[in-house]
Design a protein around this motif. Structure first.
Motif, PDB file in Angstrom:
ATOM      1  N   PRO A 220       0.829  -1.214   0.000  1.00 53.81           N
ATOM      2  CA  PRO A 220       0.000   0.000   0.000  1.00 53.81           C
ATOM      3  C   PRO A 220       0.859   1.258   0.000  1.00 53.81           C
ATOM      4  O   PRO A 220       1.988   1.262   0.480  1.00 53.81           O
ATOM      5  N   ILE A 221       0.299   2.317  -0.555  1.00 59.89           N
ATOM      6  CA  ILE A 221       0.924   3.635  -0.483  1.00 59.89           C
ATOM      7  C   ILE A 221       0.234   4.386   0.648  1.00 59.89           C
ATOM      8  O   ILE A 221      -0.972   4.628   0.599  1.00 59.89           O
ATOM      9  N   ASN A 222       0.983   4.743   1.661  1.00 57.19           N
ATOM     10  CA  ASN A 222       0.408   5.389   2.837  1.00 57.19           C
ATOM     11  C   ASN A 222       0.355   6.900   2.676  1.00 57.19           C
ATOM     12  O   ASN A 222       0.984   7.482   1.791  1.00 57.19           O
ATOM     13  N   ALA A 223      -0.399   7.549   3.574  1.00 54.77           N
ATOM     14  CA  ALA A 223      -0.504   9.009   3.575  1.00 54.77           C
ATOM     15  C   ALA A 223       0.869   9.631   3.800  1.00 54.77           C
ATOM     16  O   ALA A 223       1.795   8.985   4.297  1.00 54.77           O
ATOM     17  N   GLU A 224       0.997  10.895   3.429  1.00 56.14           N
ATOM     18  CA  GLU A 224       2.256  11.586   3.615  1.00 56.14           C
ATOM     19  C   GLU A 224       2.628  11.642   5.086  1.00 56.14           C
ATOM     20  O   GLU A 224       1.759  11.685   5.961  1.00 56.14           O
ATOM     21  N   LEU A 225       3.919  11.647   5.339  1.00 58.36           N
ATOM     22  CA  LEU A 225       4.388  11.767   6.704  1.00 58.36           C
ATOM     23  C   LEU A 225       3.875  13.062   7.307  1.00 58.36           C
ATOM     24  O   LEU A 225       3.985  14.127   6.710  1.00 58.36           O
ATOM     25  N   GLY A 226       3.298  12.959   8.495  1.00 57.60           N
ATOM     26  CA  GLY A 226       2.748  14.132   9.169  1.00 57.60           C
ATOM     27  C   GLY A 226       1.257  14.294   8.971  1.00 57.60           C
ATOM     28  O   GLY A 226       0.607  15.012   9.741  1.00 57.60           O
ATOM     29  N   ASP A 227       0.680  13.642   7.948  1.00 62.61           N
ATOM     30  CA  ASP A 227      -0.769  13.723   7.730  1.00 62.61           C
ATOM     31  C   ASP A 227      -1.460  12.631   8.545  1.00 62.61           C
ATOM     32  O   ASP A 227      -1.874  11.599   8.019  1.00 62.61           O
ATOM     33  N   THR A 228      -1.591  12.880   9.839  1.00 61.35           N
ATOM     34  CA  THR A 228      -2.138  11.856  10.740  1.00 61.35           C
ATOM     35  C   THR A 228      -3.597  11.531  10.417  1.00 61.35           C
ATOM     36  O   THR A 228      -4.060  10.420  10.669  1.00 61.35           O
ATOM     37  N   ASP A 229      -4.326  12.499   9.881  1.00 62.73           N
ATOM     38  CA  ASP A 229      -5.732  12.266   9.537  1.00 62.73           C
ATOM     39  C   ASP A 229      -5.903  11.871   8.070  1.00 62.73           C
ATOM     40  O   ASP A 229      -7.033  11.732   7.597  1.00 62.73           O
ATOM     41  N   GLY A 230      -4.796  11.707   7.366  1.00 62.59           N
ATOM     42  CA  GLY A 230      -4.855  11.352   5.955  1.00 62.59           C
ATOM     43  C   GLY A 230      -4.449  12.515   5.066  1.00 62.59           C
ATOM     44  O   GLY A 230      -4.449  13.666   5.485  1.00 62.59           O
ATOM     45  N   THR A 231      -4.083  12.191   3.823  1.00 64.85           N
ATOM     46  CA  THR A 231      -3.651  13.196   2.850  1.00 64.85           C
ATOM     47  C   THR A 231      -4.811  13.584   1.951  1.00 64.85           C
ATOM     48  O   THR A 231      -5.480  12.726   1.371  1.00 64.85           O
ATOM     49  N   ARG A 232      -5.046  14.894   1.844  1.00 66.56           N
ATOM     50  CA  ARG A 232      -6.122  15.396   0.988  1.00 66.56           C
ATOM     51  C   ARG A 232      -5.682  15.423  -0.476  1.00 66.56           C
ATOM     52  O   ARG A 232      -4.504  15.430  -0.782  1.00 66.56           O
ATOM     53  N   GLU A 233      -6.658  15.498  -1.371  1.00 66.58           N
ATOM     54  CA  GLU A 233      -6.346  15.660  -2.776  1.00 66.58           C
ATOM     55  C   GLU A 233      -5.685  17.013  -2.994  1.00 66.58           C
ATOM     56  O   GLU A 233      -5.937  17.978  -2.286  1.00 66.58           O
ATOM     57  N   GLY A 234      -4.808  17.087  -3.972  1.00 67.25           N
ATOM     58  CA  GLY A 234      -4.058  18.305  -4.245  1.00 67.25           C
ATOM     59  C   GLY A 234      -2.860  17.991  -5.115  1.00 67.25           C
ATOM     60  O   GLY A 234      -2.816  16.950  -5.776  1.00 67.25           O
ATOM     61  N   LEU A 235      -1.890  18.862  -5.099  1.00 66.46           N
ATOM     62  CA  LEU A 235      -0.708  18.677  -5.934  1.00 66.46           C
ATOM     63  C   LEU A 235       0.024  17.383  -5.579  1.00 66.46           C
ATOM     64  O   LEU A 235       0.619  16.742  -6.445  1.00 66.46           O
ATOM     65  N   HIS A 236       0.005  16.990  -4.306  1.00 61.91           N
ATOM     66  CA  HIS A 236       0.665  15.761  -3.880  1.00 61.91           C
ATOM     67  C   HIS A 236      -0.241  14.540  -4.025  1.00 61.91           C
ATOM     68  O   HIS A 236       0.215  13.412  -3.880  1.00 61.91           O
ATOM     69  N   ARG A 237      -1.518  14.754  -4.269  1.00 59.87           N
ATOM     70  CA  ARG A 237      -2.459  13.640  -4.523  1.00 59.87           C
ATOM     71  C   ARG A 237      -3.496  14.127  -5.536  1.00 59.87           C
ATOM     72  O   ARG A 237      -4.629  14.433  -5.185  1.00 59.87           O
ATOM     73  N   PRO A 238      -3.089  14.184  -6.802  1.00 59.69           N
ATOM     74  CA  PRO A 238      -3.961  14.783  -7.821  1.00 59.69           C
ATOM     75  C   PRO A 238      -5.032  13.829  -8.337  1.00 59.69           C
ATOM     76  O   PRO A 238      -4.814  13.091  -9.303  1.00 59.69           O
ATOM     77  N   THR A 239      -6.176  13.842  -7.714  1.00 59.06           N
ATOM     78  CA  THR A 239      -7.286  13.019  -8.189  1.00 59.06           C
ATOM     79  C   THR A 239      -7.894  13.643  -9.446  1.00 59.06           C
ATOM     80  O   THR A 239      -7.679  14.816  -9.751  1.00 59.06           O
ATOM     81  N   TYR A 240      -8.686  12.866 -10.162  1.00 50.27           N
ATOM     82  CA  TYR A 240      -9.339  13.382 -11.365  1.00 50.27           C
ATOM     83  C   TYR A 240     -10.244  14.560 -11.019  1.00 50.27           C
ATOM     84  O   TYR A 240     -10.292  15.562 -11.751  1.00 50.27           O
ATOM     85  N   ARG A 241     -10.985  14.444  -9.914  1.00 48.80           N
ATOM     86  CA  ARG A 241     -11.877  15.529  -9.499  1.00 48.80           C
ATOM     87  C   ARG A 241     -11.088  16.814  -9.243  1.00 48.80           C
ATOM     88  O   ARG A 241     -11.515  17.905  -9.621  1.00 48.80           O
ATOM     89  N   TRP A 242      -9.916  16.697  -8.565  1.00 47.22           N
ATOM     90  CA  TRP A 242      -9.092  17.878  -8.277  1.00 47.22           C
ATOM     91  C   TRP A 242      -8.545  18.465  -9.579  1.00 47.22           C
ATOM     92  O   TRP A 242      -8.539  19.691  -9.766  1.00 47.22           O
ATOM     93  N   LEU A 243      -8.102  17.613 -10.484  1.00 54.86           N
ATOM     94  CA  LEU A 243      -7.559  18.086 -11.753  1.00 54.86           C
ATOM     95  C   LEU A 243      -8.626  18.797 -12.580  1.00 54.86           C
ATOM     96  O   LEU A 243      -8.350  19.810 -13.232  1.00 54.86           O
ATOM     97  N   ALA A 244      -9.857  18.285 -12.540  1.00 54.53           N
ATOM     98  CA  ALA A 244     -10.932  18.886 -13.321  1.00 54.53           C
ATOM     99  C   ALA A 244     -11.311  20.267 -12.798  1.00 54.53           C
ATOM    100  O   ALA A 244     -11.880  21.080 -13.540  1.00 54.53           O
ATOM    101  N   ALA A 245     -11.006  20.538 -11.525  1.00 56.06           N
ATOM    102  CA  ALA A 245     -11.353  21.828 -10.930  1.00 56.06           C
ATOM    103  C   ALA A 245     -10.267  22.890 -11.127  1.00 56.06           C
ATOM    104  O   ALA A 245     -10.457  24.049 -10.736  1.00 56.06           O
ATOM    105  N   LEU A 246      -9.136  22.531 -11.724  1.00 63.06           N
ATOM    106  CA  LEU A 246      -8.065  23.498 -11.944  1.00 63.06           C
ATOM    107  C   LEU A 246      -8.482  24.523 -13.003  1.00 63.06           C
ATOM    108  O   LEU A 246      -9.294  24.227 -13.884  1.00 63.06           O
ATOM    109  N   PRO A 247      -7.919  25.734 -12.934  1.00 61.32           N
ATOM    110  CA  PRO A 247      -8.210  26.732 -13.967  1.00 61.32           C
ATOM    111  C   PRO A 247      -7.779  26.217 -15.342  1.00 61.32           C
ATOM    112  O   PRO A 247      -6.765  25.527 -15.467  1.00 61.32           O
ATOM    113  N   THR A 248      -8.538  26.547 -16.363  1.00 55.14           N
ATOM    114  CA  THR A 248      -8.179  26.130 -17.720  1.00 55.14           C
ATOM    115  C   THR A 248      -7.570  27.267 -18.523  1.00 55.14           C
ATOM    116  O   THR A 248      -7.147  27.050 -19.668  1.00 55.14           O
TER     117      THR A 248
END
Length: 383
Positions: A220-248
């Motif tokens: 398994p790929i675990n959450a980033e070090l220090g993210d005790t509650d889990g890693t959110r979507e973003g530049l370090h976890r680019p989900t499709y939903r996050w990518l679709a919300a970026l400025p075009t």
């Protein structure tokens, strides 16, 4: 003779009586009050307190001198480190972490699987030291304006027809990669190996970001070090939903990604932004509009150029886009299929002799073989 009037004698008599009356009143008050208590130090105590005061002064002076000396030692160490970085003209620490959003998987390296670093010196038939896939004369002769090249790639990406990825699905990427080791202080490259990754798309903080399979083991790929509650979507976890919300809009998109990219003393900020865009186009399934905007945003980064004759980790030739970090003597290249302009892979190499390797030594490279969307982590598209 000076005459003295009777009026003057009368005034002097009154003043004399007033002074005597005041003294009498004070004397009477003093007699009525209890005697004042005195405090006298025993013999030798004056000298004791004097010595103690002098010791305190000496102690404070010595402490101040030590603080000053400590600051000077720290400053000297920083100056020495800065000189060493300048002398090396290369990364002060290993920049083997590919891509940045795989940082949580660093823990897998402890289990013998190097996930975050794909550093390579090229694939089969490629030398360990190679400045580029074509001679300099050929590169100069085939050069095109980079904005024109990226505009063609952007148009192709906009027509890709990629389907949206569901929140409960996984993005699957299969690649050929090589891992580099800097334990000895010099770049040492292992054999070319296949690597498979499944990226979870669930929104919100996640403690399990997906899975990786390499060397016959799936972990398994675990959450980033220090993210005790889990890693959110973003530049370090680019989900499709996050990518679709970026400025075009390309300029707004570049400004947004620049703001999200942390500054690193061992890398030009523009280079870090360029490489982050490279990671997004290489390790995700992009919405067509976002993909098209990313390529046009890359064209706005100062120093980006085309790289004719570029090759990926497997030696596949294609259309190249590059940027050189002149401050730290590295060059990163993206490689695209010359026919359909799909992303093939990337690589980064040293442009000068440095403390970790010679000019031309590749820092990282990969070749993407397959990209798909699956419903379950750890399961291949064909399974």
């Amino acid at each position: 003779m000076t005459a003295t009037t009777g009026t003057d004698h009368s005034r002097d008599d009154r003043h004399g009586r007033d002074d005597r009356d005041g003294r009498d009143d004070r004397d009477e008050l003093a007699r009525r009050l209890p005697p004042a208590t005195g405090f006298a130090l025993p013999p030798g105590r004056h000298e004791h307190h004097r010595e103690r005061l002098m010791n305190l002064i000496d102690h404070d002076t010595a402490a101040a001198r030590e603080r000053t000396a400590a600051r000077e030692r720290t400053a000297a160490r920083e100056r020495t480190a800065a000189r060493e970085r300048t002398a090396n003209r290369g990364p002060a620490r290993p920049r083997m972490l590919r891509p940045s959003f795989l940082a949580p998987a660093i823990t897998l390296a402890l289990a013998g699987v190097l996930v975050a670093g794909y550093s390579a010196r090229g694939g089969p038939d490629l030398p360990v030291r190679a400045d580029s896939g074509a001679p300099a004369s050929d590169r100069a002769g085939n050069a095109q304006p980079v904005a024109l090249v990226l505009d063609r790639i952007s148009d192709a990406a906009a027509r890709s027809g990629e389907e949206p990825v569901g929140d409960d699905q996984f993005v699957y990427v299969r690649s050929q990669v090589q891992a580099s080791d800097l334990t000895s202080g010099k770049l040492v490259t292992g054999p070319l190996a296949e690597r498979e990754i499944w990226y979870a798309q669930k929104p919100g903080p996640q403690k399990k970001l997906g899975y990786i399979r390499q060397d016959g083991e799936t972990l398994p790929i675990n959450a980033e070090l220090g993210d005790t509650d889990g890693t959110r979507e973003g530049l370090h976890r680019p989900t499709y939903r996050w990518l679709a919300a970026l400025p075009t809009d390309p300029r707004r998109l570049l400004d947004h990604l620049t703001a999200l990219t942390p500054k690193d003393e061992d890398q030009e900020h523009a280079q870090a932004v360029f490489e982050n865009i490279g990671h997004l186009i290489g390790e995700t399934v992009l919405p067509p509009e976002t993909a098209a905007a990313l390529y046009k945003a890359a064209a706005l980064i100062p120093g980006v150029s085309d790289a004719p004759g570029a090759v990926d980790a497997l030696g596949r030739h294609g259309v190249g886009i590059a940027r050189e970090d002149t401050r730290f003597s590295t060059r990163s290249e993206w490689v695209f299929d010359p026919e359909g302009l799909a992303f093939l892979g990337s690589r980064t190499f040293l442009t000068e002799d440095t403390g970790i390797g010679a000019k031309g030594t590749l820092l990282d490279a990969e070749a993407v073989l397959e990209r798909a969307v699956v419903d379950k982590g750890g399961v291949r598209p064909q399974d």
